[in-house]
Each structure stands twice: as C-alpha cells, then as structure tokens.
Design an enzyme around this catalytic site. Sequence first.
Site, mmCIF file in Angstrom:
data_model
loop_
_atom_site.group_PDB
_atom_site.id
_atom_site.type_symbol
_atom_site.label_atom_id
_atom_site.label_comp_id
_atom_site.label_asym_id
_atom_site.label_seq_id
_atom_site.Cartn_x
_atom_site.Cartn_y
_atom_site.Cartn_z
ATOM 1 N N HIS A 139 1.943 3.339 -0.007
ATOM 2 C CA HIS A 139 1.137 4.469 0.466
ATOM 3 C C HIS A 139 1.844 5.823 0.367
ATOM 4 O O HIS A 139 1.183 6.862 0.515
ATOM 5 C CB HIS A 139 0.738 4.268 1.931
ATOM 6 C CG HIS A 139 -0.118 3.062 2.177
ATOM 7 N ND1 HIS A 139 -1.322 2.874 1.526
ATOM 8 C CD2 HIS A 139 0.044 1.990 2.993
ATOM 9 C CE1 HIS A 139 -1.853 1.720 1.948
ATOM 10 N NE2 HIS A 139 -1.038 1.175 2.832
ATOM 11 N N ASP A 174 -1.859 -6.487 -1.674
ATOM 12 C CA ASP A 174 -1.748 -6.128 -0.253
ATOM 13 C C ASP A 174 -3.173 -5.863 0.268
ATOM 14 O O ASP A 174 -4.040 -5.420 -0.483
ATOM 15 C CB ASP A 174 -0.899 -4.861 -0.147
ATOM 16 C CG ASP A 174 -0.519 -4.510 1.281
ATOM 17 O OD1 ASP A 174 0.620 -4.798 1.673
ATOM 18 O OD2 ASP A 174 -1.376 -3.940 1.994
ATOM 19 N N HIS A 176 -4.242 -3.560 2.004
ATOM 20 C CA HIS A 176 -4.563 -2.127 1.980
ATOM 21 C C HIS A 176 -4.551 -1.600 0.538
ATOM 22 O O HIS A 176 -3.738 -2.041 -0.276
ATOM 23 C CB HIS A 176 -3.549 -1.342 2.814
ATOM 24 C CG HIS A 176 -3.472 -1.781 4.252
ATOM 25 N ND1 HIS A 176 -2.639 -2.805 4.672
ATOM 26 C CD2 HIS A 176 -4.134 -1.350 5.344
ATOM 27 C CE1 HIS A 176 -2.789 -2.982 5.981
ATOM 28 N NE2 HIS A 176 -3.703 -2.123 6.416
ATOM 29 N N ASP A 263 -0.668 -9.296 4.057
ATOM 30 C CA ASP A 263 -1.577 -8.965 5.153
ATOM 31 C C ASP A 263 -3.050 -9.274 4.864
ATOM 32 O O ASP A 263 -3.924 -8.927 5.646
ATOM 33 C CB ASP A 263 -1.392 -7.502 5.609
ATOM 34 C CG ASP A 263 -1.270 -6.528 4.470
ATOM 35 O OD1 ASP A 263 -1.472 -6.946 3.317
ATOM 36 O OD2 ASP A 263 -0.974 -5.346 4.720
HETATM 37 ZN ZN LIG Z 1 -0.930 -3.572 3.793
#
Ligand SMILES: [Zn+2]
Length: 392
Positions: A139, A174, A176, A263
């Site tokens: 990120h 992931d 996200h 995750d």
């Molecule tokens: Zn993540």
Amino acid sequence: MAKNIPKGTALLNPEGFERFNYGPEHPLKWERVSYAMELIEAYGLDSLEDSLFVSHEPAEIGDLLSYHDEEYINALMEANDGVMRDSYSKYNMGPGDNPVFPGVFDFSMTVTGCTLTAARLIGEKRANAVFNIAGGMHHAMRDRASGFCFINDIALAIQYFLEKKMKVMYVDIDAHHGDGVQAAFYDTNKVLTLSFHESGRSLFPGTGFTDEVGEGSGRGYSINVPLRYGTDDSTFIWAFDEIFIPTVEKFRPDVLVSLLGCDMMLTDPLANLNLTSQGYLHAVSRMREYANKWLALGGGGYNQFNTSRLWTLAWAVMNDLDLPDELPEDFREKAKSQGFQLPGLRDDPYRLGEWRKQEIMAEAQKSVRNVKRDIFSILKIKTKKGFFDDLF
Ligand SMILES: [Zn+2]
C-alpha cells in the site's frame, strides 16, 4: 509441472524484526515472522539442499529514491525517534494505521533490505525463486504511508528488475487491493499488475475495481479482480485460473513478483473472505508452475498461526516438497495456549451455503467478464471456447 525453476531457491532470514512494534492495539504483529520461522525450521526447511538461507544486505537511502519522494523519506528518517510531529499528517503518518513508532525508519529499511537482497539474488542469477516472508508493503505510496506500509519494497524490487531489462508480472493474492504497486506502474507496459482482492466496496483501500486498467502505454497492464465479501475457495480458484493463466501465458514475464498475503483466510480478523489453505495453495502452485524466475513476498495476514502455516506451505511449494499435515507438538501447543485450535498444517475444507455461493459466484463472474472484455481485448488474449464466448 514446473517449467524452468530447476534448482536454486533462497529464503531470506527475517532476523531483527522482533525489535519493532507498531503498538499494542495495532493488528500487525511482527512476532509473526518469528512464528513462521519456528515452523519452517521445525519442518527442516531452513537447511534444504540446493537452497540458500540468506541474511539481508542493508538498504541505503539511494535505494529508496528509485521510487520514493525525497521529502517523504526525510520525514520518515526524522520520525525514527518515535516522536509525532504535526507535519507528518501530510505523509499520512500518525495515530492509527501508520503509527510513528520508535525505529519506524529502521524497520522500513530492514524490510527493504530483505526484499532488495532477494531481488538481487535473482538479478545476479544466484537463485531462481526467492521468498522474503517479511516483505510486501503493497500500500505504500511514492510520497506517503498507507495501510501499515511506509516504504514500498515491492515497487523498489520491480524497479531493480526493470533496470536489469527484465519484464515483470506482479500478482497479488492479499485480501486488500495492491494499490501502491498498481499506482507505481500504472502508465507502463513493462510491468503488468494483477490483483485479486476483496472488493473495495467492503474493504480498505476502497480501490481495485475492474475499470482501473492503466493509462498511456500502460493501458491494459493493470488488472483487478475484485471478489465479494464471503468468497470461498472454489470461487477464488475459478477466478484465479480464468485470469492468471491466460495473462501469464500471453505476457511471458522474465520474473514473477508475487504477494502471498494470508488475509483472505476464513479465520483472518481483518478481511471478510472465506478461503482456506486449499485456495491459497492452489494459487501458489499455479505461480510455481508458470514462473521462470520468482520473487515471493509475505504481505498481510493478521492471524499469526495462519501466516506461519501458509508461508511454510508456500515455501514448500517453491521447493517442490510435500509436507506431512501433522504440526510439530510445540507449535500446536503454543497456538492452543493463545486460543487457536489448529486442524493441522492445512485447513479443513469449508463449504458455503448454496444461496450465498450463488451471489458470490455471480460477482466473481462479473469481474472476470469485465477483465476479459476490457483488458484481454487490449492484450489480444484469446479466450477458450466457453461461457464468455458471446462477449467477443
Ligand atoms: Zn492485506
């Protein structure tokens, strides 16, 4: 069967991380790398034949400048003393996701050192597949922190490969969206980014929709496959194969860079997906099958017994090893003492109810259909006869 990773894997030793702490309330716990190493060692995977177990070379400030803004780096260096200053809000640092903790710069340099050491092992032809479980700050943006990430070690590793004239495909599983890596290479066709994630409608960072396709010469080289909250193994596996396989076959990267975040799991406390080790292992095995050279990074994962088990399994896949499912006694006891009941190295299967399954599959089909319509046409990827033929 694996094509071109004969021998020569390497695992980065994630040493020194226990001294860093995001704070007691923060979900990202660095004990997770020590837990993972305990399990990797218990299975004997830190001393394999034809595999290196490597300490990292320190990163230098100059390494960061291939992507990051100098003013931001200076602020991050200043923040290393752990003292919050008003000026940091501009860099998205402060209470909450991206805390100013003592050693925040040293921490970022340690992650970066590990990932760049891993990339150089590949660039210098000392290894073909390298895993840094402590890497993967997907990120972090050029001039600001985001989503627990300060320095984007992935973008820096990809920049290194580009300097070596290598064509890079980035694949992110992931939960996200891999927004920082996507932003770094949004306007180039030298790097193809592909992210599978929980839809931005229900999860941070709120991006990663199918219409984010890249711009300029990068148009068509940014691919997003958002999945509905609740998505399970079978839907994920279907969507992964529908997009990953034709894309990697067409793009033919010199190096695959992947983020193996944990995750997406049913038992992860942050995201809302329902995968088990089965879906995760499917994706990792596909990457193994198609990678010529492979840099793998750990990424997210907020249940540390999941990250331990899944990264151990991923490292075994990278080395073509099949591990027994029974967990070492010490590790199982430790998990139990912290309230986790572990079925074994792999999870038990999880089945969704039929009505939820239909709505989840419908959303995955929509994402896959959009990618095929908007991106496969640009990349000139032919789809095999089947469900989506009517779109072309
Ligand atoms: Zn993540």
